[in-house]
Write a protein that holds these residues in place. Sequence first.
Motif, PDB file in Angstrom:
ATOM      1  N   GLU A  97       0.868  -1.178   0.000  1.00  0.00           N
ATOM      2  CA  GLU A  97       0.000   0.000   0.000  1.00  0.00           C
ATOM      3  C   GLU A  97       0.906   1.229   0.000  1.00  0.00           C
ATOM      4  O   GLU A  97       1.024   1.931   1.006  1.00  0.00           O
ATOM      5  N   TYR A  98       1.549   1.467  -1.135  1.00  0.00           N
ATOM      6  CA  TYR A  98       2.585   2.495  -1.186  1.00  0.00           C
ATOM      7  C   TYR A  98       2.019   3.911  -1.071  1.00  0.00           C
ATOM      8  O   TYR A  98       2.712   4.807  -0.590  1.00  0.00           O
ATOM      9  N   MET A  99       0.795   4.108  -1.467  1.00  0.00           N
ATOM     10  CA  MET A  99       0.168   5.420  -1.302  1.00  0.00           C
ATOM     11  C   MET A  99       0.013   5.739   0.193  1.00  0.00           C
ATOM     12  O   MET A  99       0.318   6.844   0.629  1.00  0.00           O
ATOM     13  N   HIS A 100      -0.417   4.732   0.964  1.00  0.00           N
ATOM     14  CA  HIS A 100      -0.551   4.922   2.412  1.00  0.00           C
ATOM     15  C   HIS A 100       0.826   5.063   3.073  1.00  0.00           C
ATOM     16  O   HIS A 100       0.982   5.838   4.027  1.00  0.00           O
ATOM     17  N   ALA A 101       1.813   4.314   2.577  1.00  0.00           N
ATOM     18  CA  ALA A 101       3.171   4.446   3.107  1.00  0.00           C
ATOM     19  C   ALA A 101       3.694   5.854   2.858  1.00  0.00           C
ATOM     20  O   ALA A 101       4.333   6.455   3.732  1.00  0.00           O
ATOM     21  N   ASN A 102       3.396   6.398   1.691  1.00  0.00           N
ATOM     22  CA  ASN A 102       3.810   7.757   1.372  1.00  0.00           C
ATOM     23  C   ASN A 102       3.106   8.772   2.278  1.00  0.00           C
ATOM     24  O   ASN A 102       3.728   9.739   2.727  1.00  0.00           O
ATOM     25  N   ASP A 103       1.831   8.543   2.563  1.00  0.00           N
ATOM     26  CA  ASP A 103       1.102   9.430   3.479  1.00  0.00           C
ATOM     27  C   ASP A 103       1.732   9.401   4.874  1.00  0.00           C
ATOM     28  O   ASP A 103       1.895  10.443   5.512  1.00  0.00           O
ATOM     29  N   ALA A 104       2.088   8.197   5.341  1.00  0.00           N
ATOM     30  CA  ALA A 104       2.731   8.077   6.660  1.00  0.00           C
ATOM     31  C   ALA A 104       4.107   8.741   6.630  1.00  0.00           C
ATOM     32  O   ALA A 104       4.525   9.370   7.607  1.00  0.00           O
ATOM     33  N   TYR A 105       4.810   8.626   5.504  1.00  0.00           N
ATOM     34  CA  TYR A 105       6.103   9.298   5.342  1.00  0.00           C
ATOM     35  C   TYR A 105       5.928  10.811   5.453  1.00  0.00           C
ATOM     36  O   TYR A 105       6.714  11.492   6.124  1.00  0.00           O
ATOM     37  N   LEU A 106       4.901  11.340   4.807  1.00  0.00           N
ATOM     38  CA  LEU A 106       4.646  12.785   4.875  1.00  0.00           C
ATOM     39  C   LEU A 106       4.316  13.215   6.300  1.00  0.00           C
ATOM     40  O   LEU A 106       4.756  14.274   6.757  1.00  0.00           O
ATOM     41  N   GLN A 107       3.564  12.395   7.014  1.00  0.00           N
ATOM     42  CA  GLN A 107       3.264  12.700   8.416  1.00  0.00           C
ATOM     43  C   GLN A 107       4.544  12.708   9.246  1.00  0.00           C
ATOM     44  O   GLN A 107       4.716  13.548  10.117  1.00  0.00           O
ATOM     45  N   ILE A 151      15.243  10.226   7.073  1.00  0.00           N
ATOM     46  CA  ILE A 151      13.825  10.259   6.710  1.00  0.00           C
ATOM     47  C   ILE A 151      13.687  10.297   5.185  1.00  0.00           C
ATOM     48  O   ILE A 151      12.853   9.601   4.604  1.00  0.00           O
ATOM     49  N   GLN A 152      14.528  11.078   4.529  1.00  0.00           N
ATOM     50  CA  GLN A 152      14.523  11.124   3.064  1.00  0.00           C
ATOM     51  C   GLN A 152      14.907   9.761   2.481  1.00  0.00           C
ATOM     52  O   GLN A 152      14.352   9.338   1.461  1.00  0.00           O
ATOM     53  N   SER A 153      15.819   9.067   3.127  1.00  0.00           N
ATOM     54  CA  SER A 153      16.232   7.750   2.646  1.00  0.00           C
ATOM     55  C   SER A 153      15.112   6.726   2.793  1.00  0.00           C
ATOM     56  O   SER A 153      15.020   5.796   1.984  1.00  0.00           O
ATOM     57  N   ILE A 154      14.267   6.888   3.791  1.00  0.00           N
ATOM     58  CA  ILE A 154      13.100   6.008   3.917  1.00  0.00           C
ATOM     59  C   ILE A 154      12.196   6.186   2.701  1.00  0.00           C
ATOM     60  O   ILE A 154      11.675   5.220   2.158  1.00  0.00           O
ATOM     61  N   LYS A 155      12.049   7.416   2.253  1.00  0.00           N
ATOM     62  CA  LYS A 155      11.252   7.680   1.050  1.00  0.00           C
ATOM     63  C   LYS A 155      11.855   6.950  -0.155  1.00  0.00           C
ATOM     64  O   LYS A 155      11.136   6.382  -0.977  1.00  0.00           O
ATOM     65  N   ARG A 156      13.178   6.955  -0.249  1.00  0.00           N
ATOM     66  CA  ARG A 156      13.833   6.247  -1.347  1.00  0.00           C
ATOM     67  C   ARG A 156      13.604   4.740  -1.248  1.00  0.00           C
ATOM     68  O   ARG A 156      13.443   4.064  -2.266  1.00  0.00           O
ATOM     69  N   LEU A 157      13.571   4.211  -0.023  1.00  0.00           N
ATOM     70  CA  LEU A 157      13.279   2.786   0.160  1.00  0.00           C
ATOM     71  C   LEU A 157      11.841   2.467  -0.248  1.00  0.00           C
ATOM     72  O   LEU A 157      11.579   1.399  -0.803  1.00  0.00           O
ATOM     73  N   ILE A 158      10.924   3.382   0.029  1.00  0.00           N
ATOM     74  CA  ILE A 158       9.533   3.184  -0.402  1.00  0.00           C
ATOM     75  C   ILE A 158       9.503   3.086  -1.924  1.00  0.00           C
ATOM     76  O   ILE A 158       8.858   2.204  -2.500  1.00  0.00           O
TER      77      ILE A 158
END
Length: 175
Positions: A97-107, A151-158
């Motif tokens: 659920e990468y859209m939800h993962a991205n939302d959690a990343y933004l939070q 935190i930015q690297s987590i986005k890259r992992l997503i």
Amino acid sequence: MEFDVSDISPSLLRTDMDRVYSLLYVYFKRLVYEWDDFLDMRSSDEQRSADGKMAAATQRQSAEYLRPLFRSLKSRTLQADVLQRITEIARHMLDREYMHANDAYLQLSIGNAPWPVGVTQVGIHSRASRETINANKVAHVLNNETQRKWIQSIKRLIRFAQTKYPPSDLAKMAG
């Protein structure tokens, strides 16, 4: 000891925080290794291209930037709200659920912090609910440079996980 990372969940966080720390460590470490292997599997022409070199440099940089996160996970010293968001991100990634993962990343990264950050009083009257701004509204990306980098690297992992493990429904993809 075998780690079943599919157990990562916010409910496990409430019952067994130490296990969540270990599972998150294993999960993100495994993703970093998979990303490295994924890049090594490319043809030598692709690896030598400008895009290939950029992808390899991005992976190496992300692995380096994630070291402080891995240290915090090992020593179990993450802030509770940061741990909660990272747990949510991992759970959504496991569910593809990468859209939800991205939302959690933004939070995690920008939160619900009122903008502009740092302004406490705009007019002559102080804001009535100023004291109600709590931890879930903090912009963690602004805390320090080291934290911003991992935190930015987590986005890259997503983004990598989305490439390697695509969702069954394209609407679940982020960006």
